[in-house]
Design an enzyme around this catalytic site. Sequence first.
Site, PDB file in Angstrom:
ATOM      1  CE  LYS A  55      -1.517  -4.907   2.814  1.00  0.00           C
ATOM      2  NZ  LYS A  55      -1.569  -5.984   1.827  1.00  0.00           N
ATOM      3  CE1 TYR A  61      -4.043  -3.428   4.690  1.00  0.00           C
ATOM      4  CE2 TYR A  61      -4.173  -1.043   4.533  1.00  0.00           C
ATOM      5  CZ  TYR A  61      -3.962  -2.278   3.946  1.00  0.00           C
ATOM      6  OH  TYR A  61      -3.653  -2.342   2.614  1.00  0.00           O
ATOM      7  CG  HIS A  62      -2.023   1.967   6.312  1.00  0.00           C
ATOM      8  ND1 HIS A  62      -3.254   2.410   6.736  1.00  0.00           N
ATOM      9  CD2 HIS A  62      -2.044   2.091   4.957  1.00  0.00           C
ATOM     10  CE1 HIS A  62      -3.976   2.809   5.688  1.00  0.00           C
ATOM     11  NE2 HIS A  62      -3.265   2.614   4.596  1.00  0.00           N
ATOM     12  CB  THR A 120      -0.941  -0.006   1.226  1.00  0.00           C
ATOM     13  OG1 THR A 120      -1.695   1.194   1.223  1.00  0.00           O
ATOM     14  CG2 THR A 120      -0.187  -0.110   2.536  1.00  0.00           C
ATOM     15  CB  SER A 180      -4.470   2.183  10.281  1.00  0.00           C
ATOM     16  OG  SER A 180      -4.124   1.351   9.177  1.00  0.00           O
TER      17      SER A 180
HETATM   18  P1  NAD Z   1     -10.660  -7.793  -0.001  1.00  0.00           P
HETATM   19  O1  NAD Z   1     -10.896  -7.853   1.469  1.00  0.00           O
HETATM   20  O2  NAD Z   1     -11.821  -7.533  -0.893  1.00  0.00           O
HETATM   21  O3  NAD Z   1      -9.965  -9.156  -0.481  1.00  0.00           O
HETATM   22  C1  NAD Z   1      -9.044  -9.855   0.308  1.00  0.00           C
HETATM   23  C2  NAD Z   1      -9.371 -11.344   0.161  1.00  0.00           C
HETATM   24  O4  NAD Z   1      -8.411 -12.083   0.900  1.00  0.00           O
HETATM   25  C3  NAD Z   1     -10.752 -11.680   0.696  1.00  0.00           C
HETATM   26  O5  NAD Z   1     -11.503 -12.401  -0.262  1.00  0.00           O
HETATM   27  C4  NAD Z   1     -10.462 -12.516   1.952  1.00  0.00           C
HETATM   28  O6  NAD Z   1     -11.453 -13.500   2.187  1.00  0.00           O
HETATM   29  C5  NAD Z   1      -9.093 -13.113   1.617  1.00  0.00           C
HETATM   30  N1  NAD Z   1      -8.278 -13.428   2.805  1.00  0.00           N
HETATM   31  C6  NAD Z   1      -7.989 -12.619   3.859  1.00  0.00           C
HETATM   32  N2  NAD Z   1      -7.248 -13.288   4.755  1.00  0.00           N
HETATM   33  C7  NAD Z   1      -7.046 -14.531   4.246  1.00  0.00           C
HETATM   34  C8  NAD Z   1      -6.368 -15.700   4.741  1.00  0.00           C
HETATM   35  N3  NAD Z   1      -5.779 -15.724   5.930  1.00  0.00           N
HETATM   36  N4  NAD Z   1      -6.375 -16.817   3.964  1.00  0.00           N
HETATM   37  C9  NAD Z   1      -6.991 -16.822   2.751  1.00  0.00           C
HETATM   38  N5  NAD Z   1      -7.653 -15.756   2.253  1.00  0.00           N
HETATM   39  C10 NAD Z   1      -7.674 -14.625   3.001  1.00  0.00           C
HETATM   40  O7  NAD Z   1      -9.506  -6.718  -0.248  1.00  0.00           O
HETATM   41  P2  NAD Z   1      -9.047  -6.028  -1.606  1.00  0.00           P
HETATM   42  O8  NAD Z   1      -9.594  -4.663  -1.642  1.00  0.00           O
HETATM   43  O9  NAD Z   1      -9.247  -6.947  -2.743  1.00  0.00           O
HETATM   44  O10 NAD Z   1      -7.489  -5.903  -1.324  1.00  0.00           O
HETATM   45  C11 NAD Z   1      -6.591  -6.942  -1.727  1.00  0.00           C
HETATM   46  C12 NAD Z   1      -5.171  -6.558  -1.352  1.00  0.00           C
HETATM   47  O11 NAD Z   1      -4.832  -5.327  -1.989  1.00  0.00           O
HETATM   48  C13 NAD Z   1      -5.000  -6.333   0.146  1.00  0.00           C
HETATM   49  O12 NAD Z   1      -3.798  -6.922   0.580  1.00  0.00           O
HETATM   50  C14 NAD Z   1      -4.955  -4.836   0.291  1.00  0.00           C
HETATM   51  O13 NAD Z   1      -4.135  -4.502   1.356  1.00  0.00           O
HETATM   52  C15 NAD Z   1      -4.373  -4.391  -1.038  1.00  0.00           C
HETATM   53  N6  NAD Z   1      -4.827  -3.038  -1.408  1.00  0.00           N
HETATM   54  C16 NAD Z   1      -6.165  -2.774  -1.588  1.00  0.00           C
HETATM   55  C17 NAD Z   1      -6.556  -1.468  -1.920  1.00  0.00           C
HETATM   56  C18 NAD Z   1      -8.003  -1.081  -2.093  1.00  0.00           C
HETATM   57  O14 NAD Z   1      -8.296   0.118  -2.264  1.00  0.00           O
HETATM   58  N7  NAD Z   1      -8.945  -2.027  -2.078  1.00  0.00           N
HETATM   59  C19 NAD Z   1      -5.585  -0.473  -2.098  1.00  0.00           C
HETATM   60  C20 NAD Z   1      -4.246  -0.787  -1.898  1.00  0.00           C
HETATM   61  C21 NAD Z   1      -3.862  -2.079  -1.558  1.00  0.00           C
HETATM   62  N1  USQ Z   2     -12.374   9.529   4.211  1.00  0.00           N
HETATM   63  C1  USQ Z   2     -13.310  10.548   4.248  1.00  0.00           C
HETATM   64  N2  USQ Z   2     -14.633  10.192   4.250  1.00  0.00           N
HETATM   65  C2  USQ Z   2     -15.059   8.899   4.203  1.00  0.00           C
HETATM   66  C3  USQ Z   2     -14.095   7.871   4.157  1.00  0.00           C
HETATM   67  C4  USQ Z   2     -12.753   8.225   4.159  1.00  0.00           C
HETATM   68  O1  USQ Z   2     -12.990  11.736   4.273  1.00  0.00           O
HETATM   69  O2  USQ Z   2     -16.279   8.677   4.212  1.00  0.00           O
HETATM   70  C5  USQ Z   2     -10.936   9.890   4.196  1.00  0.00           C
HETATM   71  C6  USQ Z   2     -10.117   9.191   5.273  1.00  0.00           C
HETATM   72  O3  USQ Z   2     -10.161   9.909   6.498  1.00  0.00           O
HETATM   73  C7  USQ Z   2      -8.742   9.167   4.616  1.00  0.00           C
HETATM   74  C8  USQ Z   2      -9.043   9.058   3.125  1.00  0.00           C
HETATM   75  O4  USQ Z   2     -10.414   9.424   2.969  1.00  0.00           O
HETATM   76  O5  USQ Z   2      -8.090  10.387   4.819  1.00  0.00           O
HETATM   77  C9  USQ Z   2      -8.833   7.674   2.540  1.00  0.00           C
HETATM   78  O6  USQ Z   2      -9.617   6.722   3.264  1.00  0.00           O
HETATM   79  P1  USQ Z   2      -9.994   5.311   2.565  1.00  0.00           P
HETATM   80  O7  USQ Z   2     -10.868   4.567   3.512  1.00  0.00           O
HETATM   81  O8  USQ Z   2     -10.503   5.578   1.188  1.00  0.00           O
HETATM   82  O9  USQ Z   2      -8.571   4.642   2.366  1.00  0.00           O
HETATM   83  P2  USQ Z   2      -7.568   3.922   3.390  1.00  0.00           P
HETATM   84  O10 USQ Z   2      -8.122   3.794   4.736  1.00  0.00           O
HETATM   85  O11 USQ Z   2      -6.262   4.613   3.265  1.00  0.00           O
HETATM   86  O12 USQ Z   2      -7.449   2.437   2.829  1.00  0.00           O
HETATM   87  C10 USQ Z   2      -7.674   2.076   1.463  1.00  0.00           C
HETATM   88  C11 USQ Z   2      -7.805   0.568   1.410  1.00  0.00           C
HETATM   89  C12 USQ Z   2      -6.486  -0.072   1.842  1.00  0.00           C
HETATM   90  C13 USQ Z   2      -5.357   0.471   0.999  1.00  0.00           C
HETATM   91  C14 USQ Z   2      -5.308   2.003   1.049  1.00  0.00           C
HETATM   92  C15 USQ Z   2      -4.346   2.576   0.029  1.00  0.00           C
HETATM   93  O13 USQ Z   2      -8.869   0.121   2.239  1.00  0.00           O
HETATM   94  O14 USQ Z   2      -6.573  -1.482   1.673  1.00  0.00           O
HETATM   95  O15 USQ Z   2      -4.130  -0.023   1.437  1.00  0.00           O
HETATM   96  O16 USQ Z   2      -6.613   2.511   0.664  1.00  0.00           O
HETATM   97  S1  USQ Z   2      -3.508   4.001   0.630  1.00  0.00           S
HETATM   98  O17 USQ Z   2      -4.507   4.926   1.189  1.00  0.00           O
HETATM   99  O18 USQ Z   2      -2.853   4.595  -0.503  1.00  0.00           O
HETATM  100  O19 USQ Z   2      -2.629   3.550   1.658  1.00  0.00           O
END
Ligand code: NAD
Ligand code: USQ
Length: 406
Positions: free
Chosen positions: A197, A193-194, A149, A191
């Site tokens: 990563k 989560y972050h 991320t 966070s």
């Molecule tokens: P998502 O939650 O929709 O998909 C993740 C999938 O992984 C789910 O289907 C879940 O069931 C599976 N999973 C989780 N833990 C598992 C485990 N222990 N064993 C097997 N399967 C497991 O999330 P997404 O939005 O598709 O994100 C996928 C990846 O991309 C994540 O690692 C996330 O951090 C990264 N990412 C997502 C975004 C975004 O905006 N969605 C942005 C940047 C990075």
């Molecule tokens: N935000 C608002 N209003 C909302 C929701 C979010 O203002 O209703 C703001 C948040 O406070 C934050 C920004 O929007 O400042 C982004 O929030 P987000 O929920 O869109 O994104 P984030 O929590 O950073 O996480 C998402 C994905 C995560 C991925 C990340 C990429 O869930 O899996 O890693 O985006 S990044 O942000 O580049 O790290």
Amino acid sequence: MKDSKKIIVVGGDGFCGWPTALHLSKLGHNITIVDNMSRREIDAALGSDSLTPIASTDDRLAAWKEHSGNTIAFENIDIAQDFDAVTTLLDTIKPDTIVHFGEQRAAPYSMKGVGEKRYTVDNNISGTHNLLAASVALGLDPHFVHLGTMGVYGYDDDGLEIPEGYLPVYVPGDDKQITKRDILYPTNPGSVYHLTKSMDQLLFQFYAKNDRLRITDLHQGIVWGTQTDETKLNERLINRFDYDGDYGTVLNRFLMQAVVGHPLTVHGTGGQTRAFIHIQDTVKCLALAVENPPEKDGKVAILNQMTETHTVRELAKLVADVSGAQIANVDNPRNEAAENDLRVSNKTFLSLGLKPITLAEGLIEETQKIAAKYADRCIHKMIPCVSTWTHKQRPGIVSPKPRKVA
Ligand code: NAD
Ligand code: USQ
């Protein structure tokens, strides 16, 4: 195709994983999805659901077979908990590539409480490590492509363009000579989560150095949009659309809020600048990463996977201008900088031929074809973001009466 690879897509039932699995299958690769269905289970536990009606895994895979003629295999394995099953699977398939999406990916969910913090750390770190350790124990040599991320870098305005993973530093030695080192760009997670990563990055650094694993870590921005060329083929292939306060990401939330008549929930001033990428570009980047493994040189290839940056308030204005939605500035439930600049290098994907879809192009189609079409599936009580980062914060809840959708 001339170079068909055996690819395991971990997390292949999720938002990014499902369309990626379809795209790689369409390109002629031999795909096995591994997923433990935890994402669907968390939705059920939260009382939430995808805005789009996602089909069961069996139905999805049958629909793909009907449309493409290709079979995608599926294994329900928890990669964090069931190391034996991971080992058996890798030994059976001997994959050329492992694409790893299988982590708990919501920052607000990871901050909900101590249980969610512990689950996120246990799940994400153990899952990543199990895949790496099993590959090495079996003597396999897969190219490992991980979804990281942008957020590992933090948002504290370092005043420089964020490079692709490494920062050159110049260190004065004892002999007064200046030595150049490329270090991992210092992490600054916002966070739990972050944080996971950021910790993944050290696992990769170690396994690339010690075992010469070829690893590509994709530092992805916030993904928006829903459909890709493959998921559009049939409603049974439709991708998920998260909009709830934990899993919904900001732009998709605003698009859904606009069509259900909810004010756009801008946290604080909306001065937070973030990096974005459309889901169609995510799958293209994944295919490019799979086709271009790094050398076995002990160094992780880190690529920034994003296409544009925007402030949250710019996004809200863009969506409000298209839809006539109201904007509400709510208390920010997060502990993050109220305003920041962000400049990011994404030169590798551009040099590999990525032609990004811009927000301006995709926004209206997304609003009308997806958010408006499925607006009646919205569970209104799931919209507010109620997970707070610290005990002192009040939830930034805004609960106006929903306006009727025309
Ligand atoms: P998502 O939650 O929709 O998909 C993740 C999938 O992984 C789910 O289907 C879940 O069931 C599976 N999973 C989780 N833990 C598992 C485990 N222990 N064993 C097997 N399967 C497991 O999330 P997404 O939005 O598709 O994100 C996928 C990846 O991309 C994540 O690692 C996330 O951090 C990264 N990412 C997502 C975004 C975004 O905006 N969605 C942005 C940047 C990075
Ligand atoms: N935000 C608002 N209003 C909302 C929701 C979010 O203002 O209703 C703001 C948040 O406070 C934050 C920004 O929007 O400042 C982004 O929030 P987000 O929920 O869109 O994104 P984030 O929590 O950073 O996480 C998402 C994905 C995560 C991925 C990340 C990429 O869930 O899996 O890693 O985006 S990044 O942000 O580049 O790290």
